[in-house]
Write a protein that holds these residues in place. Sequence first.
Motif, mmCIF file in Angstrom:
data_model
loop_
_atom_site.group_PDB
_atom_site.id
_atom_site.type_symbol
_atom_site.label_atom_id
_atom_site.label_comp_id
_atom_site.label_asym_id
_atom_site.label_seq_id
_atom_site.Cartn_x
_atom_site.Cartn_y
_atom_site.Cartn_z
ATOM 1 N N GLY A 404 0.828 -1.200 0.205
ATOM 2 C CA GLY A 404 -0.035 0.160 0.036
ATOM 3 C C GLY A 404 0.626 1.233 0.001
ATOM 4 O O GLY A 404 0.554 2.169 0.486
ATOM 5 N N PHE A 405 1.845 1.211 -0.814
ATOM 6 C CA PHE A 405 2.773 2.471 -1.017
ATOM 7 C C PHE A 405 2.034 3.639 -1.289
ATOM 8 O O PHE A 405 1.270 3.317 -2.327
ATOM 9 N N SER A 406 2.071 4.765 -0.807
ATOM 10 C CA SER A 406 1.431 5.966 -1.241
ATOM 11 C C SER A 406 1.975 6.479 -2.616
ATOM 12 O O SER A 406 1.351 7.179 -3.539
ATOM 13 N N ALA A 407 3.471 6.131 -2.884
ATOM 14 C CA ALA A 407 4.309 6.430 -3.789
ATOM 15 C C ALA A 407 4.781 5.272 -4.383
ATOM 16 O O ALA A 407 5.125 4.559 -3.614
ATOM 17 N N ALA A 409 3.491 2.740 -6.087
ATOM 18 C CA ALA A 409 2.746 1.451 -5.514
ATOM 19 C C ALA A 409 3.281 0.107 -6.226
ATOM 20 O O ALA A 409 3.480 0.277 -7.540
ATOM 21 N N THR A 410 3.349 -0.775 -5.224
ATOM 22 C CA THR A 410 4.094 -2.058 -5.734
ATOM 23 C C THR A 410 3.570 -3.209 -5.226
ATOM 24 O O THR A 410 3.130 -3.247 -4.088
ATOM 25 N N GLN A 458 4.289 0.868 -10.135
ATOM 26 C CA GLN A 458 3.750 2.146 -10.818
ATOM 27 C C GLN A 458 4.606 3.511 -10.574
ATOM 28 O O GLN A 458 4.647 3.807 -9.480
ATOM 29 N N LEU A 459 5.238 3.577 -11.732
ATOM 30 C CA LEU A 459 6.199 4.662 -11.573
ATOM 31 C C LEU A 459 5.412 5.925 -12.018
ATOM 32 O O LEU A 459 5.727 7.202 -11.568
ATOM 33 N N GLY A 460 4.149 5.861 -12.444
ATOM 34 C CA GLY A 460 3.404 7.107 -12.568
ATOM 35 C C GLY A 460 1.974 6.546 -12.766
ATOM 36 O O GLY A 460 1.916 5.303 -12.742
ATOM 37 N N PRO A 461 1.004 7.419 -12.945
ATOM 38 C CA PRO A 461 -0.578 6.748 -12.986
ATOM 39 C C PRO A 461 -0.812 5.780 -14.198
ATOM 40 O O PRO A 461 -1.585 5.084 -14.223
ATOM 41 N N LYS A 462 0.212 6.009 -15.259
ATOM 42 C CA LYS A 462 -0.006 5.159 -16.518
ATOM 43 C C LYS A 462 1.283 4.586 -16.854
ATOM 44 O O LYS A 462 1.522 3.812 -17.999
#
Length: 767
Positions: A404-407, A409-410, A458-462
């Motif tokens: 549940g990383f906020s930044a 996310a993995t 997720q390095l970014g939203p997409k």
Amino acid sequence: MNKFILRATFLLYLAVWIGQVQAQNLLLTGHIYDTQTRQPLAGVTIRNDDGQIIAQSNKDGYFKLSREQATAAIEVALIGYKTQHVSLTAEHKDVNIQLDVDPVQLDEVRVGLNSRVNRETPGSVALLNTDDIQRGNGMSLQSALNTVPGVRMDQSTLSDSRISIRGNGVRSPWGSRAVKVYINDIPVTETDGTTRIEALDVNNIGRVEIIKGPASSMYGAGTAGVINFQLQRAPYGERSLEVSGLTGSYGLNRTATAYRSGGDKVNSYVAYGWQEYNGYRIHSNDMRRFITGNFQFFPNDRQIITVLINRTTQHSQIPGALTQTQVTENPLQANLSNVDKGAGRYQNWTRVGIGQQYRLSDKFTNSTSLFSYFYDLNHPLAYAYIRNYYQSYGGRTRFAYDPGFSAFATVFSIGAEFNQGLTKGSQYVNEQGSEGAINANIDNQNTYYSLFYQSETQLGPKTLLTLGLGINSLQYRVHDYLAPEQSGIKQFNAQATPRIALSHTFHEALSLHAGVSTGFTPPTGSEIKTVDGSINPSLQAEKAVNYELNAKGSLFHSRLSYDLAVFRMDMSGELIAQSVQQGITIYHNAGETDHRGAELALSWLAVNNENNSWIQRLRPFAAITYADFTFVDYKIRDTDDAVTAAYDGNRLTGIAPWVVNAGIDFSTAVGIYARCNYLYNDRLPLNDTNTAYHPAYHLLNAKIGYTKVIRKRIKAEIYGGLDNLLNQRYSSFVALNAVAYGGGQPAYYNPSPTRNGYGGLNLSFLF
């Protein structure tokens, strides 16, 4: 003191009353899953009778409804899946709804271990549903698998077939190698890397997921890729009994029955099938018996248990390959040696497996399966009579953790697979189809394990980064009772196979994926022997490095879907077969090949309107494969390891440069449907010297049917089809690098049927 007791009593009654009110208001809770993969589906929209959105499933597929929200029926919908209408009663407290895929929106279906949308999944992943599998007469997977660019299934009789992906596996003399195959997460591939899919009843398969290229970081050894079969499950809310019959050319007959029950706590699918085929050629009769049980249990909201039981009996004659002269004279004839020796394959398979998916917490899940697989083989050949008894057992487990990383996310995945198999084999002199003197008695105990890790960040939203690493090992232990000096152990050191992939979704019209993956394929048990039957200590595994760029997307309001892959695979240490004499072939790590290619899949949804009074669906599609595969360093060596020939720069044997598979699907509101397929297969080299070629050929197949529901209790379907409408003479399954003995021609060809037809009737009784 009395005031304190009164207050405490009042608060207790108040808490009980609030709990009762909340329990009364909470009418329904449940989970929503993919019918075949059992993966929870997030973002599923739930509407009431008025079309209002009243709930949506979370990442675990969970949802809840209050009494005020619920109506007598709800609509459950997700893009890529068929909309499900569920009737609610007072007895419904907790439900487990399963959704079936929409056959025309496969790029929106969740695939892979982390259940991502197909369009956003890194790498080349193809999906086939029930409609694709039933595109032909239902006797073979060939018509379905060959619609996937880069995938090829060769087949002559029903007993001889092989599957290759991007050229890997095409050189296998029988069965398939370099391709890992699973059924409901249970390995079909044996511990030595060989796979025979004849035990599968095509009509029991509900979905096929194909990963092209090395997938060792999650599935172990195999340079070609992975094929995941999911057996059919009952549609949610349905309880039915189906009986079916099929008849066709060359003595084709099949009868089957299937029971389906799709409930909230248990999903059951039980089927029995009998089929017989006299065959296109002399001495090619094939008889099968299938019985399959596929069960799914939902004991609580955290756990799913699956049970698989499968038993298959096969009695097949093998006509053998023919020379060009024999094909010209009479393509229906069989190889005289095969007829004289009664060549055939008589076999019984049994598979038993149990699996569990368990949600340990909101962040931690586990999927584990245990299995056992065994068969007995009675196999007269032109040069020997073989009896084998095989048994194996093993398991596979995978843990997934989402911190549940906020930044960034993995999701982290780690797991293992273990499989141990024992083959007790005897070989005899073949005396006109009967056992003669024994000349071999060997036990092979093979042990395979794989450890794997994968993370998706997720390095970014997409933008998604995928990292993976697999560690795989294999050991062969050979015990030769007649020649003890040839006993021994062949240990392949643990191989590390890393993978990295980067994906970015620009729009639904374009997702780009770039990746590098590695893999390896050890020699099979029959390939590790030297000319005298002892273990070859110098033989090593084939290795591959795959570079790939993939683009996927949907255009024109999701009507046009495309999937384009450009790849290069460098193979090293490739095994080269050298025929010493009939029945004896030795192998060397003397080859390097360069696989460069492009694959394009297109699907155009020209019409998609369920409310249309006539045409409901019209979908043209195409699959185009270009293969520029060449030998880089490819040398033939004799028994003394001296180079006798070099084929550097030649085209890879058995690979057609161009393959095109195109078709159109058509259905109407009144129940009439039609499916038409066209296949072009370019000419391909039959030997490493590139001096003999199979000519190009064109195939045209068509199927038409009619379905109708009678009084809401009986669903009837009648259909018919014609294969090879152009009446082409060709050989789908060729014996590559066939050797001519006694100065004759090499026997390359196993002629495939000319124009032939079939027809069938299915009746489903709904309870």
